[in-house]
Write an enzyme that holds these catalytic residues in place. Structure first.
Site, PDB file in Angstrom:
ATOM      1  N   GLY A  47      -5.387   4.202   0.882  1.00  0.00           N
ATOM      2  CA  GLY A  47      -6.266   3.831   1.984  1.00  0.00           C
ATOM      3  C   GLY A  47      -7.437   4.793   2.088  1.00  0.00           C
ATOM      4  N   LEU A  48      -7.121   6.075   1.963  1.00  0.00           N
ATOM      5  CA  LEU A  48      -8.178   7.094   2.015  1.00  0.00           C
ATOM      6  C   LEU A  48      -9.154   6.891   0.873  1.00  0.00           C
ATOM      7  CD1 LEU A  48      -6.294  10.370   2.908  1.00  0.00           C
ATOM      8  CD2 LEU A  48      -8.105   9.262   4.212  1.00  0.00           C
ATOM      9  N   ASP A  94      -1.202  20.784   1.315  1.00  0.00           N
ATOM     10  CA  ASP A  94      -1.905  19.785   2.109  1.00  0.00           C
ATOM     11  C   ASP A  94      -0.976  18.766   2.765  1.00  0.00           C
ATOM     12  OD1 ASP A  94      -4.487  20.500   2.201  1.00  0.00           O
ATOM     13  OD2 ASP A  94      -5.064  19.508   0.325  1.00  0.00           O
ATOM     14  N   ASP A 107      17.782 -29.877  -1.418  1.00  0.00           N
ATOM     15  CA  ASP A 107      18.270 -28.539  -1.073  1.00  0.00           C
ATOM     16  C   ASP A 107      18.531 -27.650  -2.282  1.00  0.00           C
ATOM     17  OD1 ASP A 107      18.037 -29.066   1.541  1.00  0.00           O
ATOM     18  OD2 ASP A 107      20.158 -29.193   2.007  1.00  0.00           O
TER      19      ASP A 107
END
Lengths: 513, 301
Positions: A410-411, A275, A36
């Protein structure tokens, strides 16, 4: 109880360790077998602490079980006191040691140590880490705090931050500065960096800030009953929650409702940018501990303009508020500590982004869905060197960056995919600024093309023809799964057994109608 | 893959674990170790809830922090304290699909008259399930939320049925059992059975009998005769007052009624009983009578 490979929370004694490690001058004598002691590594390797946790393990072995483990425990207790000279000791058993029923509390009491010894009774097989931390902190408050006189000026305690917490260190700094700007001094921060002597004077403060209900709600409730200290219920994660928190603090402290200084907040700058709307309406799935999940849901919906498509938590103690929050969003909350269930839910929902724990980050990787981490369980990267709180104004800035980057990236990745086969940008084209646009050896390319040609995939009796499969890859990865499923559904409905490029576009037209 | 256990289980002497019971010992973590715990027993309809509630009110008047746990599925034990029928622990647990960790104290603990904390354990529908399980779950929840740590007196208001688990479970936690009776054969007969059951339990648990309360009775001669015969003790006497009945109709404890002469006297008696119990009573060990003898004693043969 289930057997699992990964868990969101450890056993309750790990929660007790988080409290003990956060504090100073406190020692934890843990009746536990050798194995442990692994838990030490969480604090040294993940959190990168400069010392090992103040925990003495009795580390009994198989042969000790045949003799006297109770004496072993007492000796460990005595050694720990002699060596570390703590101001107070907490004693308990790990999940494994609970089975031998040595009663560490009773044993340590009989030793007559000259410092307070606080026994912990943590039901290892029913409850988990957060409960262990909450219970340990409560027992420490109960045993060590004393009735004291209030400070003449308005002060408060910040309760809840522990070792191995998600951004706890930075949250305390940010929160203190907000309280300071309101003219409220912080009396004690606990458990993080508090000594037993600090706990003794908790009652000096006028109220408590319940920063993380997971680790301090029990203590806050007791302090309210015992010392009539009210506690704040809003956790200031996100812009709206921070404003609500400040209003709540002002009401408790009886301060006038003056204008709040939010000059450090940068979110409006983004909202006003030209944007700013291209992330609006992104579908997000949220999972974490109850407190962070609820906070994230509010930020996602009200502050980022995302669509929350899934919400859940792994700690059942906070299932009810999460369920209520999900209901408001028109969702059914996912309450589970099984990461496979979470993965299945994410796979079915195909969100554009996951806001989750490190566990969901792994899930996201497997499913090709971007993920931002919002909650414990923690990972080494959740302890950055730079200041990165979650609460308050700066927390809102940090959260904004953390959430937006995976989507922006991602884009970018989508663009890379799209242009992958462009004559100018293909893999072997070489960097444009090198001025060498000559494609590399054709030989390799041929081989690659060969392996690149997808085998016809058969699923549910529907075959994807090579051309269609190739075309499918041009679709951005974050909607690809959905496109695949829709096309297959369309094909089945139309009685088509093989999907060609035409089928793909017919399906697209069908669903666009 | 556990090895074949060739040892035969130990043969306990008959009744070593209570009359006919083979149940396991109380889990030590379930022990109530800081408060004084009383369990109130008696025949159905004898006034256990009235006695419990007024006793709770009296303890609170003495300045103690009191918790009353109604263990009857009827869940009307605490209603004179709270003025309403509060939801039961089992109802509340059902709402969270028995995930007790989702609950908070305010979900099942209600504050009643003079700060008395009230809990209704509730229970399974009549004729099904186990009342003992329900009491166990309730104590577990109270422990989990540390409500027993901040309590001086716990009163279990037990249901009248001697054979149910709901009867036995509070005995595991109680220090003293109090029996409510009236000055008539039926309730004394029931008391005799209860004494038998409690004595069987006291072999394994700490529970001891405190004594009985003669409730709703003009005289106490029959009760006293029984007590003298078996070596038991009557701790209080409450007359058959219409005001007591009216207080229940008004959903109030006797301490909230207009203080006319009768009511003041009854209030005093409850206060006296609370003081006696708080100061500690000698553990009683009455010998319950065989059914035949009790018939003879009370002259109904």
């Amino acid at each position: 109880m289930k057997l699992t490979v990964w868990t969101y929370e450890g056993p309750p004694h790990v929660g007790a360790m988080r409290v003990a490690t956060a504090m100073k001058g406190l020692h934890y004598v843990l009746h536990a077998p050798q194995g442990d002691t692994y838990a030490d590594l969480l604090f040294t390797m993940i959190e990168r602490r400069d010392h090992r946790p103040p925990v003495s393990y009795t580390t009994f072995q198989a042969r000790d079980l045949g003799s006297d483990t109770a004496t072993l425990f007492k000796e460990s207790c005595k050694d720990a006191f002699d060596r570390f000279q703590p101001e107070a000791i907490i004693v308990g058993a790990s999940c494994t040691a609970e089975l031998i029923q040595d009663d560490p509390g009773g044993l340590s009491e009989s030793m007559g140590l000259p410092v307070p010894v606080i026994p912990l009774e943590l039901p290892s097989y029913q409850r988990k880490e957060n409960f262990g931390a909450s219970e340990t902190f409560y027992e420490i408050c109960r045993a060590l705090s004393a009735p004291v006189e209030r400070t003449p000026e308005i002060t408060c305690n910040i309760l809840g931050p522990t070792a191995l917490g998600f951004r706890h260190r930075d949250d305390v700094v940010e929160l203190s500065s907000i309280l300071e700007s309101l003219g409220i001094a912080v009396n004690v921060v606990a458990p993080l960096d508090a000594t037993p002597a600090d706990i003794q004077r908790l009652g000096v403060a006028h109220f408590n800030v319940m920063l993380y209900p997971e680790t301090c709600e029990t203590a806050c409730r007791w302090l309210e009953r015992e010392y009539k200290q009210p506690f704040t219920k809003t956790v200031p994660i996100g812009v709206g929650a921070t404003r609500d928190f400040i209003a709540e603090v002002k009401a408790i402290a009886g301060l006038p409702d003056t204008v709040v200084d939010d000059s450090r907040l940068r979110l409006p700058w983004y909202s006003r940018s030209v944007d700013s709307t291209y992330l609006t309406g992104k579908r997000v799935f949220i999972f974490g501990d109850g407190t962070h999940a609820i906070a994230a849901a509010r930020i996602a919906k009200e502050e980022m303009g995302f669509e929350v498509v899934g919400l859940g938590c792994y700690n059942r103690e906070f299932a009810r508020p999460v369920r209520a929050c999900a209901k408001e969003l028109g969702l059914e909350a996912l309450i589970t500590d099984d990461y496979l269930e979470v993965e299945a839910a994410i796979e079915a929902l195909q969100p554009e982004m996951i806001l989750g724990t490190q566990m969901e980050r792994h899930i996201g990787k497997r499913l090709g869905i971007p993920c931002a981490v919002i909650s414990a369980p923690v990972h080494v990267q959740d302890f950055p060197a730079r200041f990165s709180p979650q609460v308050g104004w700066e927390g809102a800035n940090v959260i904004f960056d953390t959430w937006v980057h995976p989507l922006v990236m991602g884009l970018e990745e989508h663009l890379l995919h799209m242009f992958r086969e462009d004559f100018e940008f293909h893999d072997d084209a070489g960097a444009s600024h090198h001025g060498s646009h000559t494609p590399a050896a054709q030989k390799r390319r041929v081989v690659e093309e060969k392996t690149d040609t997808p085998e016809p995939v058969i699923k549910d009796g529907v075959t994807w023809l090579a051309g269609a499969e190739k075309e499918l890859r041009k679709i951005p990865f974050f909607v690809r799964g959905k496109a695949r499923r829709n096309t297959e559904k369309f094909a089945v409905e139309q009685g088509v057994t093989s999907i060609s490029i035409e089928t793909l576009y017919e399906a697209k037209a069908h669903y666009a109608r | 893959m556990s090895p074949l256990d060739l040892d035969t289980p130990p043969v306990l002497p008959r009744g070593a674990d209570g009359e006919g019971s083979v149940q396991v010992q109380l889990d030590p973590s379930m022990k109530i170790d800081t408060a004084k715990v009383f369990a109130v027993y008696g025949k159905g309809g004898i006034g256990k809830s009235t006695t419990s509630s007024n006793l709770s009110a009296a303890f609170s008047k003495l300045g103690h922090r009191v918790l009353q746990i109604g263990c009857d599925p009827k869940h009307d034990s605490t209603f004179t304290l709270t003025g309403r029928l509060v939801p039961t622990v089992i109802d509340t647990l059902k709402e969270v699909d028995f995930h007790s960790e989702e609950l908070r104290p305010e979900d099942y603990v209600y504050e009643g008259f003079n700060g008395v904390k009230c809990v209704e354990a509730g229970g399974p529908p009549a004729g099904t399930g186990c009342g003992g399980y329900v009491v166990g779950q309730t104590v577990k929840l109270l422990k989990q939320h540390h409500l027993l740590d901040d309590t001086d007196v716990v009163i279990f208001d037990v249901l009248g049925d001697v054979v149910c688990g709901g009867f036995a479970a509070p005995l595991q936690h109680a220090d003293r059992a109090l029996i409510v009776t009236a000055n008539d054969f039926d309730s004394i007969y029931a008391m005799n059975r209860i004494i038998q059951a409690v004595q069987a339990k006291s072999k394994n648990y700490n529970v001891r009998l405190a004594g009985c309360v003669a409730n709703r009775s003009k005289d106490t001669d029959e009760v006293d005769r029984y007590c003298k015969t078996v070596g038991f003790n009557r701790l209080a006497h409450l007359p058959d007052l219409d005001a007591i009945r009216r207080s229940r109709l008004k959903k109030k404890t006797l301490f909230e009624m207009d203080p006319d002469e009768d009511i003041v006297a009854v209030q005093k008696e409850y206060m006296r009983l609370a003081e006696v119990l708080w100061n500690g009573t000698e553990p009683m060990a009455p010998e319950s009578l065989p059914d035949r003898e009790i018939f003879e004693l009370l002259g109904f043969d």
